[in-house]
Design an enzyme around this catalytic site. Structure first.
Site, PDB file in Angstrom:
ATOM      1  N   SER A  11     -22.384   1.850   0.585  1.00 56.05           N
ATOM      2  CA  SER A  11     -22.886   3.067   1.255  1.00 56.05           C
ATOM      3  C   SER A  11     -23.969   3.683   0.486  1.00 56.05           C
ATOM      4  CB  SER A  11     -21.650   4.049   1.435  1.00 56.05           C
ATOM      5  OG  SER A  11     -21.231   4.324   0.293  1.00 56.05           O
ATOM      6  N   ALA A  12     -24.088   3.444  -0.783  1.00 54.90           N
ATOM      7  CA  ALA A  12     -25.328   3.993  -1.651  1.00 54.90           C
ATOM      8  C   ALA A  12     -24.976   5.256  -2.078  1.00 54.90           C
ATOM      9  CB  ALA A  12     -26.818   3.646  -0.971  1.00 54.90           C
ATOM     10  N   LEU A  28     -17.914  -3.097   2.864  1.00 52.76           N
ATOM     11  CA  LEU A  28     -18.692  -2.204   2.203  1.00 52.76           C
ATOM     12  C   LEU A  28     -18.747  -2.310   0.679  1.00 52.76           C
ATOM     13  CD1 LEU A  28     -18.362   0.734   4.646  1.00 52.76           C
ATOM     14  CD2 LEU A  28     -20.292  -0.975   4.633  1.00 52.76           C
ATOM     15  N   GLY A  29     -18.245  -3.352   0.284  1.00 55.49           N
ATOM     16  CA  GLY A  29     -18.222  -3.220  -1.401  1.00 55.49           C
ATOM     17  C   GLY A  29     -17.304  -2.302  -1.975  1.00 55.49           C
ATOM     18  N   ARG A  30     -16.052  -2.138  -1.322  1.00 50.23           N
ATOM     19  CA  ARG A  30     -15.145  -1.043  -1.834  1.00 50.23           C
ATOM     20  C   ARG A  30     -16.175   0.594  -1.911  1.00 50.23           C
ATOM     21  NH1 ARG A  30     -10.685  -3.075  -2.463  1.00 50.23           N
ATOM     22  NH2 ARG A  30     -10.696  -5.201  -3.669  1.00 50.23           N
ATOM     23  N   GLY A  31     -16.965   0.501  -0.653  1.00 53.14           N
ATOM     24  CA  GLY A  31     -17.816   1.749  -0.671  1.00 53.14           C
ATOM     25  C   GLY A  31     -19.185   1.923  -1.351  1.00 53.14           C
ATOM     26  N   PHE A  32     -19.413   0.642  -2.254  1.00 62.30           N
ATOM     27  CA  PHE A  32     -20.525   0.912  -3.029  1.00 62.30           C
ATOM     28  C   PHE A  32     -21.834   0.711  -2.106  1.00 62.30           C
ATOM     29  CE2 PHE A  32     -23.756  -0.565  -5.932  1.00 62.30           C
ATOM     30  CZ  PHE A  32     -23.645   0.201  -7.017  1.00 62.30           C
ATOM     31  N   HIS A  83      -0.066 -12.050   1.322  1.00 61.29           N
ATOM     32  CA  HIS A  83      -1.190 -11.189   0.769  1.00 61.29           C
ATOM     33  C   HIS A  83      -1.743 -11.917  -0.504  1.00 61.29           C
ATOM     34  CE1 HIS A  83      -2.254  -6.694   0.057  1.00 61.29           C
ATOM     35  NE2 HIS A  83      -3.367  -7.587  -0.004  1.00 61.29           N
ATOM     36  N   TYR A  99       0.780  -1.214   0.032  1.00 64.42           N
ATOM     37  CA  TYR A  99      -0.080  -0.082   0.193  1.00 64.42           C
ATOM     38  C   TYR A  99       0.954   1.414  -0.038  1.00 64.42           C
ATOM     39  CZ  TYR A  99      -3.543  -3.424   1.705  1.00 64.42           C
ATOM     40  OH  TYR A  99      -4.625  -4.333   1.835  1.00 64.42           O
TER      41      TYR A  99
END
Length: 326
Positions: A211-212, A205-209, A124, A56
């Site tokens: 969060s809607a 969170l589905g890579r932020g998805f 990893h 990272y």
């Protein structure tokens, strides 16, 4: 903060961890000061599992985490990873599981983190050119040397997990798991359950998805790697928005956010399942932690399954799936 056990070797962590990847790379612009503040606020609120990796940044995320926990090492279960080899300029070398690399990577991570021991050290990605027994054998030597406390794997196939666990006990498997990524339920979760291995869910969170907040590719910042993710491509993202809209409706009925509902769902999948949502903002961190208070009944879970059934997500989770589930 509730605690959860990962594996049978004694590792206990906060029920919700913090993924630190996006604080240094992958999701657009970064702010080190804000990221460090988020990590330190997480510690104040009882989050003790911090997840990073040498790739990272590359390498900068470990330094950031080390700076954030300076003077507070005893408050943290520190997890990092090796195996996705990159150069200082960010270029990609490949997956490396050779024993000599394992040892060198660990020493480099310890130095960047500014610590004497890593609590949970993951491979990893599995190197298909190196027998897993050789890689885990080198990892076991790190435990014997006192440089690592517990061992983990990431994105490993059931047969690989079994072979690795036979060499040295594996405390945790880290693999993507959320409402929109549920393939682990078929073979991987039963395998780790049988072997007594804990499960760390990344991207819960589905890579932020989930969060809607993302409804079009144009909602992503420049430099955001999700723009190259098949699930965010035109044709797929529209279908996936329909799914998250159904989840959002259930969340409204429960008086919580879609992200909180999605995290609450993962938390209900087992007492040895620990989600590690990533965020760079204190406000999002605090909202995520509120998911620990959500009560989901069996009827709620059935309703969620009906709204977002397994396998419904459109698109693969990576452009190249050849490096996962090896």
């Amino acid at each position: 903060m509730d605690r959860r056990r990962l594996g049978k070797q004694g590792l206990e962590v906060s029920a919700l961890g913090l993924g630190c990847m996006g604080m240094s790379e992958f999701y657009g612009a970064t702010n080190e000061g804000e990221a460090i503040g988020t990590i330190q606020r997480a510690l104040e609120l009882g989050v003790t599992l911090l997840d990073t990796a040498d790739m990272y940044g590359p390498f900068t995320n470990e330094r950031l985490v080390g700076k954030a926990i300076a003077g507070r090492r005893d408050e943290v279960e520190l997890a990092t990873k090796f195996g996705n080899e990159r150069r200082e300029d960010g270029s990609w070398v490949g997956i490396n599981g050779r024993p000599e690399y394992v040892r060198a990577a660990c020493d480099a991570s310890l130095d960047r983190l500014g610590v004497d021991v890593i609590d949970l050290y993951y491979q990893h990605r599995v190197d298909s050119n190196v027998p897993i027994e050789e890689t885990v054998g080198a990892m076991a030597e790190l435990v014997q040397a006192g440089k690592v406390r517990y061992l983990g794997l990431s994105e490993a196939a059931p047969a690989t997990i079994r072979r690795a666990h036979a060499v040295h006990p594996i405390s945790a498997l880290q693999t993507e798991y959320s409402l929109w990524t549920r393939d682990v339920e078929e073979e991987i979760l039963p395998t780790v359950c049988e072997l007594g291995i804990g499960f760390v869910a990344y991207s819960p969170l589905g890579r932020g998805f989930l969060s809607a907040q993302i409804r079009r590719r144009e909602d992503l910042e420049e430099g955001d790697f999700r723009a190259f993710n098949p699930r965010f491509e035109e044709g797929n993202i529209e279908r996936n928005v329909e799914l998250i809209d159904r989840v959002a409706e259930i969340a409204r009925e429960k008086n919580v956010t879609p992200a909180q509902l999605a995290l609450g769902w993962v938390l209900k999948q087992g007492d040895d399942v620990v989600p590690i949502p990533g965020t760079t903002r204190v406000s999002h961190l605090e909202q995520n932690l509120a998911a620990l208070e959500i009560e989901l009944t069996e009827d709620d879970l059935a309703h969620i399954d009906e709204a977002f059934p397994p396998g419904a997500t459109a698109g693969e989770r990576y452009p190249d799936m050849s490096t996962v589930n090896r």
